[in-house]
Write a protein that holds these residues in place. Structure first.
Motif, PDB file in Angstrom:
ATOM      1  N   ASN B 302       0.990  -1.247  -0.264  1.00  8.91           N
ATOM      2  CA  ASN B 302      -0.096   0.007   0.051  1.00  8.91           C
ATOM      3  C   ASN B 302       0.833   1.178   0.018  1.00  8.91           C
ATOM      4  OD1 ASN B 302      -2.959  -0.731   0.300  1.00  8.91           O
ATOM      5  ND2 ASN B 302      -1.746  -2.304   1.447  1.00  8.91           N
ATOM      6  N   GLN B 305       0.740   1.833  -5.275  1.00  4.58           N
ATOM      7  CA  GLN B 305      -0.476   1.132  -6.274  1.00  4.58           C
ATOM      8  C   GLN B 305      -0.359   2.045  -7.598  1.00  4.58           C
ATOM      9  OE1 GLN B 305      -0.923   2.112  -3.012  1.00  4.58           O
ATOM     10  NE2 GLN B 305      -2.813   0.947  -2.330  1.00  4.58           N
ATOM     11  N   ASN B 320      -2.459  -6.533  -2.130  1.00  9.25           N
ATOM     12  CA  ASN B 320      -3.540  -6.822  -1.615  1.00  9.25           C
ATOM     13  C   ASN B 320      -4.141  -7.913  -2.189  1.00  9.25           C
ATOM     14  OD1 ASN B 320      -2.978  -4.463  -0.194  1.00  9.25           O
ATOM     15  ND2 ASN B 320      -4.646  -3.093  -1.148  1.00  9.25           N
ATOM     16  N   GLN B 322      -5.360 -11.796  -3.025  1.00  7.80           N
ATOM     17  CA  GLN B 322      -5.922 -12.763  -2.121  1.00  7.80           C
ATOM     18  C   GLN B 322      -6.016 -13.931  -3.061  1.00  7.80           C
ATOM     19  OE1 GLN B 322      -7.164 -12.478   0.998  1.00  7.80           O
ATOM     20  NE2 GLN B 322      -7.085 -10.354   1.235  1.00  7.80           N
ATOM     21  N   TRP B 324      -4.351 -14.229   0.252  1.00  7.46           N
ATOM     22  CA  TRP B 324      -3.035 -13.688   0.844  1.00  7.46           C
ATOM     23  C   TRP B 324      -1.859 -14.711   0.959  1.00  7.46           C
ATOM     24  CZ3 TRP B 324      -1.254 -14.743   5.670  1.00  7.46           C
ATOM     25  CH2 TRP B 324      -2.155 -15.298   6.568  1.00  7.46           C
ATOM     26  N   PRO B 331      -1.203 -10.630   5.584  1.00  8.44           N
ATOM     27  CA  PRO B 331      -1.874  -9.797   4.818  1.00  8.44           C
ATOM     28  C   PRO B 331      -1.554  -8.194   5.087  1.00  8.44           C
ATOM     29  CG  PRO B 331      -3.234 -10.792   6.506  1.00  8.44           C
ATOM     30  CD  PRO B 331      -1.816 -11.365   6.792  1.00  8.44           C
ATOM     31  N   PRO B 332      -1.911  -7.390   4.086  1.00 16.25           N
ATOM     32  CA  PRO B 332      -2.018  -7.483   2.650  1.00 16.25           C
ATOM     33  C   PRO B 332      -0.501  -7.772   2.080  1.00 16.25           C
ATOM     34  CG  PRO B 332      -1.740  -5.211   3.574  1.00 16.25           C
ATOM     35  CD  PRO B 332      -1.606  -5.902   4.655  1.00 16.25           C
TER      36      PRO B 332
END
Lengths: 661, 587
Positions: B302, B305, B320, B322, B324, B331-332
């Motif tokens: 994060n 992005q 992020n 999944q 994960w 996570p993430p």
């Protein structure tokens, strides 16, 4: 280079802080400067006095209290527009980065969470719940209590409403929002109590309630209906959970409430306790009030106050001032009768009863040493005796002297005082655990009475019988219906049937859940309160503070373990003999610096276990995503109310529900 | 002023009343290094409070961490006139602000004891501070030694602190103010110290750190300052600030506004440039240097992005993603994309920001741990880049090495020199067999977080002439005990973490680490403190003695932390704090 500063500690820090901003003054302050400064300060004081004087004469008691202290995040620069918005996708809030196309319909996480299928109530209600999927904005000044409650419950209800109001106000993050134009003009809270004469919580007191929230034109009306004040109070608590702060509301944030809701609810167990020990380390009244606030928020209803132990006796007993004078850690580490009464009342208004436990005959030492001086003989033996590991489980040692008749007189008077302080006459906790027979054997051996016992457990049993009968006398000759004792050797076969009357005694079973204690007690027909050390002892997990001792209860149990403990299902115990459960916090390794974090949110996880008692998947012990989300919301609620609760996970997991499991 | 004075008087009267209503039931006398409770009020060897007794009786006169050099003292107590404390600063110009700020800091402790009521004779205290250098810059090689001498003669108490640097002076003040304590006897309330003390002191290790993690959960500036206060009180000198992680990127970067826009939890959860400036100055005044860490290439998600949208391609991958568990260990998910050359110019901008907004202390932490190969191995872009090579662990380690080389080059371009020592965590690429291939021992310092049983790794790294910072994970990871099968390490375990079997100049020091998954502003204090103070004595003094020997001194240090407003955990029933020697085990 030479610097010379006169630093006058007792006068004012002003002199030192004056030095700081740009340059340090290199000489003494001139006399004139000081005089001028004094003049200014005197003037300021005068103005302040005038202001305060005016305040006290002209201020009316407000009907609604606006008193919140909220930790705003420090703003080092002006706020930026929000960067995240949440969308409800398949009943789950998904975080999205704000793009220009979003601007008009940004949704905060709190709002999304409330409107996106999952309810944010904690503990989860046991009856049917329907929640609307729309919300309206309002401000707390619009809230109004309407009730037709007369009689003794009236004043209590009004106080409970204030507490409710405080909870709502605690959510507010921007005081100026009251100047905005909310969706509604009024928020009416209508409370109906069918039995306003019931003002004391008992085991059979109805705690159920209904809440119905409806919108009429520009009004929100929340109807809270309950049989008793206690149910109504819980209803208000639930209502407070239908309200949240929407930080994206127009203008910079506003309170919101669901536009429609119905909740029917009643607890699974009548006894939902939390124990705090204030003897190993002292906790201030302010700290204990924080515990009660969080308990009320989680609908726990028994505050078991383990007020004394062998380490200290902080309770002031006016009839025997020597107790706290010789037993407290210091004069300011005591509880005066007024403070205890105040706390009991504070608790009662929050639907919580207070059990005051003065543990005997063991766990009593410091505070009991004044007998000889007062002409009463030794009230306690082995006090602070060394080596402690022979005479007790943890230092310092001490046990009441069962041979001294004066002990029972003192106990009776003490019990009278405790009954009077707490006003609690249905349940009484006499402690009664961990008697060290070696202590008595060594100290009573020359005594005739001691020689009459081949098994000192019988001496312990006789002490207990006498204590219980003194309790009855202290209560004006009336039996206390439920006398609680901690589980111990005495509550095991064969002693139990001889000394503990199952119609009168309730055993608080604290051994490990795998032990036979609890099933045996149940098989023998006793009622129990469960506090299994391997799930519901919140003090465990911080290593040993002394080198020996069998009670090492490590490791730490995370909230998931606390929550998943459902012994009646795991061990097939009949629920009708289980009065309820209690989480315990012994305070050897905690004082008020870290009490909040030890208790919360784990005690709240426990609260849902005993209020809602959700089914457990014994195969996987899986906890549903919804529980994580709801508990996290509840944790935030506790934090808003000033409780220093532990973090559940990285904030990312709060912002991305379901993505961390 | 008058009205304030009258308020103070009434407060004083109240205090007097409480004192009279409660007879002092215990006195303390010094026996074999313990302060023993004594019920006999007429014993001539009594001290009226435990604190006074401990000042005389306790090892090192209760100073924490224990001084390492020569120490001499007399055991007489002298009362200080709280209205007559003078501070003299002798030395080169330019140190006024630093000293004044510290004096203000320490004066808070004395203000707490107000109002004073000294009924017996008191003496003025003159504090003379003599730094040799005015260098305000704190780095690994700052000389932190000091000498402190307290002399009582001619009805005056003089405390002289001599040091090379102002940071040494600060440590000396810390020690001095541990030796100035309340004097309470009956209704007297004053302050006191010893009539003679000489201490010469310097740390064993130069790098004495605490790691705080603001990537998992945000910590307010106030919380970080509170920790700086606790560090100063324990003479820790490095705040290793793990600023970012895959969860969030709270550091405002003027050149790269998207980092916080995409990475912060909210617009309120950002360390602005002005907040950073404020923090850095605060830390410097407390004698603490901040070692910033921007973890890469793993532990980054994060905040990264925005590359595609800005036309720079994917700066990071698996963000992020999944489920994960397939792409990261927690996570993430998220890992930088080493194959995107634009990444390195973004990194250069980021490092330029660090150059402009953080002082050049000669050290920077690049993280570099826990690269999760399945993430890269499942990203088409990366597989394409590796065209032709077998997709083995070695290939991916080489790719990681390539990233590290290019990141370092970006850093050096930003700083326009190659002198910065880069710290990285132990990882696959710091294994002794391969480390030379990826990391030069001149540029890199290795922070080891292996368990004590794996101490051989440290030996190997030292043999290869790497400098190391030790963070024994089964002793010094303060987050353990609350998740998985990890155990909590109590202060004794923390204290008894033998840094290493012998002192080696390649060992710069150590750090206790407070990973932030389960802590935030509400509960971090009690997780860190007082345990970090136990590590502080290990790092400052590296004593041979046991925690048992240090315990009452440590209890006193815990109280100092509480007095600073830190919610430090309780260690034992107060009865055991007050009754020295009574809670020990008899076998």
């Amino acid at each position: 280079m030479f610097l010379y500063v006169v630093w006058n500690v007792s006068r004012d820090v002003m002199i030192v802080s004056d030095l700081l901003p740009s340059s340090i003054r290199r000489e003494r302050m001139k006399q004139g400067d000081l005089r001028r400064a004094l003049m200014v300060v005197t003037l300021l004081c005068a103005v302040l006095f005038l202001y305060l004087y005016w305040q006290q004469t002209s201020r009316q008691e407000p009907t609604l209290i606006f008193n919140y202290e909220h930790a705003f995040l420090p703003n080092y620069k002006k706020p930026q527009p929000p960067q995240w918005t949440w969308e409800c996708v398949n009943q789950r809030c998904e975080r999205r980065h704000v793009t220009t196309s979003h601007q008009s319909k940004l949704q905060s996480l709190a709002t999304c969470g409330m409107l996106c299928g999952s309810m944010q109530l904690w503990p989860q209600p046991t009856g049917p719940v329907t929640l609307g999927s729309r919300a309206v904005s309002f401000n707390h000044l619009q809230m109004e209590l309407m009730h037709g409650v007369a009689g003794p419950a009236k004043a209590m209800l009004e106080q409970a409403y204030r507490a409710f109001n405080d909870s709502v106000v605690s959510l507010v993050q921007r005081a100026e929002y009251v100047k905005d134009h909310p969706d509604v003009k009024k928020f009416i809270v209508k409370v109906t109590v069918n039995h306003p004469e019931i003002v004391r919580l008992k085991l059979d007191t109805s705690e159920g309630y209904n809440v119905v929230v409806k919108a009429y034109n520009d009004e929100i009306v929340a109807n809270v209906t309950a049989k008793t004040f206690f149910g109504a109070r819980h209803g208000l608590e639930t209502l407070s959970q239908l309200i949240w702060w929407d930080e994206y509301a127009p203008g910079g944030g506003s309170l919101r409430v669901l536009k429609g809701a119905t909740v029917q609810d009643a607890p699974a167990f009548p006894y939902r306790g939390l124990m705090v020990d204030t003897s190993r380390n002292f906790m201030s009244i302010e700290t204990l009030k924080r515990v009660l606030v969080a308990m009320a928020a989680s609908k726990l209803n028994v505050f078991h106050w383990h007020i004394t132990d062998s380490q200290s006796f902080p309770l002031v007993v006016p009839g025997y001032p020597e107790f706290s004078r010789t037993g407290s850690y210091s004069p300011d580490m005591t509880y005066s009768p007024e403070e205890v009464r105040g706390l009991v009342e504070f608790a009662r208004l929050r639907g919580i009863r207070v059990l005051l436990e003065v543990d005997t005959p063991a766990h009593a030492g410091n505070g009991w040493t004044w007998g000889p001086k007062a002409g009463l003989g030794e009230l306690a033996v082995c006090v602070n005796e060394k080596p402690w590991n022979i005479y007790c489980g943890e230092p310092p040692c001490g046990q009441l002297n069962p041979d001294n008749p004066a002990v029972y007189t003192v106990l009776e008077n003490l019990y009278k005082y405790l009954l009077d302080l707490s006003g609690e006459r249905e349940i009484f906790h006499i402690g009664g655990d961990e008697v060290n027979l070696e202590c008595w054997a060594q100290h009573l051996q020359k005594n005739v009475v001691a020689n009459n016992y081949t098994d000192l457990h019988d001496l312990w049993g006789d002490f207990t019988l006498k204590a219980i009968s003194r309790l009855q006398q202290a209560n004006g000759g009336t039996k206390i219906p439920h006398v609680i004792v901690w589980s111990s050797k005495l509550s095991q076969r064969p002693y139990i049937s001889k000394y503990l009357d199952k119609s009168n005694v309730v055993v608080q079973s604290w051994g490990a859940s795998q032990w036979t204690d609890t099933p045996d007690l149940i098989a023998d027909g006793y009622r129990v309160i469960l506090s299994h050390v391997d799930a519901w002892y919140l003090d465990c997990g911080f290593g040993r503070w002394r080198e020996t001792g069998e009670a090492a209860c490590d490791p730490y149990r995370p909230w998931q373990t606390v929550y998943s403990h459902r012994p009646w299902q795991q061990f097939h115990l009949p629920k009708n003999q289980i009065m309820g459960g209690e989480v315990c916090l012994w305070s050897e390794q905690v004082d008020e610096s870290s009490l909040d974090a030890r208790l919360w949110p784990r005690a709240a996880a426990f609260a849902e276990r005993v209020w809602t008692d959700p089914q457990l998947d014994l195969a996987t012990f899986n906890i549903h995503e919804d529980v994580y989300t709801r508990l996290n919301t509840h944790r935030d609620r506790l934090v808003a109310r000033g409780i220093g609760a532990e973090a559940l996970w990285p904030q990312w997991c709060s912002q991305n529900p379901g993505m961390c499991l | 002023m008058e009205c304030e004075a009258s308020l103070k008087n009434s407060a004083a009267i109240l205090i007097l009343l409480t004192i009279f209503s409660h007879v002092n039931s215990w006195y303390f006398k010094c026996e074999n290094g313990f302060c023993i409770r004594n019920a006999d009020p007429n014993d001539k060897s009594n001290y009226p409070t435990l604190e006074l007794c401990s000042l005389v009786c306790s090892s090192f006169h209760n100073v924490w961490p224990q001084p390492t050099g020569k120490m001499a003292s007399l055991k007489n107590i002298v009362r200080i006139n709280p209205n007559k404390i003078e501070i003299k600063l002798n030395g080169p110009p330019g140190t006024d602000h630093f000293i004044a700020d510290n004096i203000l800091h320490f004066s808070k402790k004395l203000k707490k004891e107000e109002p004073y009521n000294c009924t017996e004779k008191v003496y003025p205290l003159k504090i003379i501070l003599t730094p040799k250098s005015n260098n305000p810059h704190l780095d690994l090689n700052t000389n932190e030694s000091y000498t402190l001498e307290i002399i009582y003669e001619d009805d005056t108490i003089t405390a002289s602190i001599n040091a090379y640097s102002i940071f040494g002076i600060r440590h000396g003040l810390e020690t001095l103010f541990q030796l100035i304590i309340p004097y309470e006897d009956g209704n007297q309330k004053c302050i006191a110290t010893l009539s003679y003390v000489y201490i010469s002191d310097k740390p064993v290790y130069k790098h004495r750190g605490l790691l705080l993690d603001t990537g998992r959960n945000f910590l307010s500036v106030d919380t970080i300052k509170r920790h700086l206060d606790g560090m100063a009180a324990s003479k820790l000198n490095v705040l290793h600030w793990h600023i970012t992680d895959s969860q969030s990127f709270p550091l405002e970067v003027g050149r790269l506004p998207n980092m916080t826009k995409y990475g912060a939890y909210s617009e309120k959860h950002i360390y602005s440039e002005s907040a950073i400036k404020d923090l850095l100055q605060y830390a410097n005044r407390r004698g603490v240097r901040i070692l910033p860490e921007i973890d890469a290439p793993s532990h980054a998600g994060n905040g990264w992005q925005w590359g595609e949208e800005a036309g720079l391609g994917n700066l990071a991958v698996c963000i992020n993603r999944q489920p994960w568990r397939s792409f990261c260990i927690q996570p993430p998910c998220g890992q930088l994309n080493p194959t995107n050359q634009n990444l390195y110019s973004v990194l250069k901008d980021l490092y330029s920001h660090m150059r402009d907004h953080f002082p050049d202390t000669g050290m920077f932490h690049m993280g570099g741990d826990e690269v999760f190969i399945p993430c890269w191995n499942s990203t088409q872009e990366i597989i394409d880049y590796l065209r032709g090579k077998p997709l083995t662990t070695e290939t991916f380690l080489d790719l990681w090495g390539e990233f590290q080389r290019k990141a370092l080059a970006a850093y050096d371009r930003a700083f326009e020199h190659e002198d910065t020592s880069i710290v990285v965590w132990t990882s696959h690429i710091t294994q002794p067999e391969v480390i030379r291939k990826y990391l030069s021992n001149e540029r890199y310092i290795i922070q080891t977080w292996v368990p004590e049983s794996n101490i051989n790794l440290i030996t190997e790294l030292l043999k290869l002439e790497y400098r190391v910072i030790i963070s024994t994970k089964d002793k010094w990871y303060l987050d353990h005990g609350f998740w998985g099968s990890t155990l909590y390490y109590n202060w004794k375990t923390v204290y008894e973490n033998k840094m290493y079997k012998y002192n080696h100049e390649g060992i710069l020091g150590g750090e206790v680490c407070m990973w932030g998954e389960l802590v935030d502003d509400n509960n971090i204090d009690s997780r860190v403190w007082p345990r970090a103070a136990a590590a502080a004595e290990r790092l400052w003094s590296n004593p041979r003695s046991t925690a048992e020997f240090a315990q009452y001194r440590f209890f006193a240090q815990r109280k100092r932390l509480v007095d600073l407003g830190i919610h430090a955990e309780a260690l034992t029933p107060k009865w055991c704090v007050d009754s020295q020697g009574e809670c020990k085990t008899y076998l």
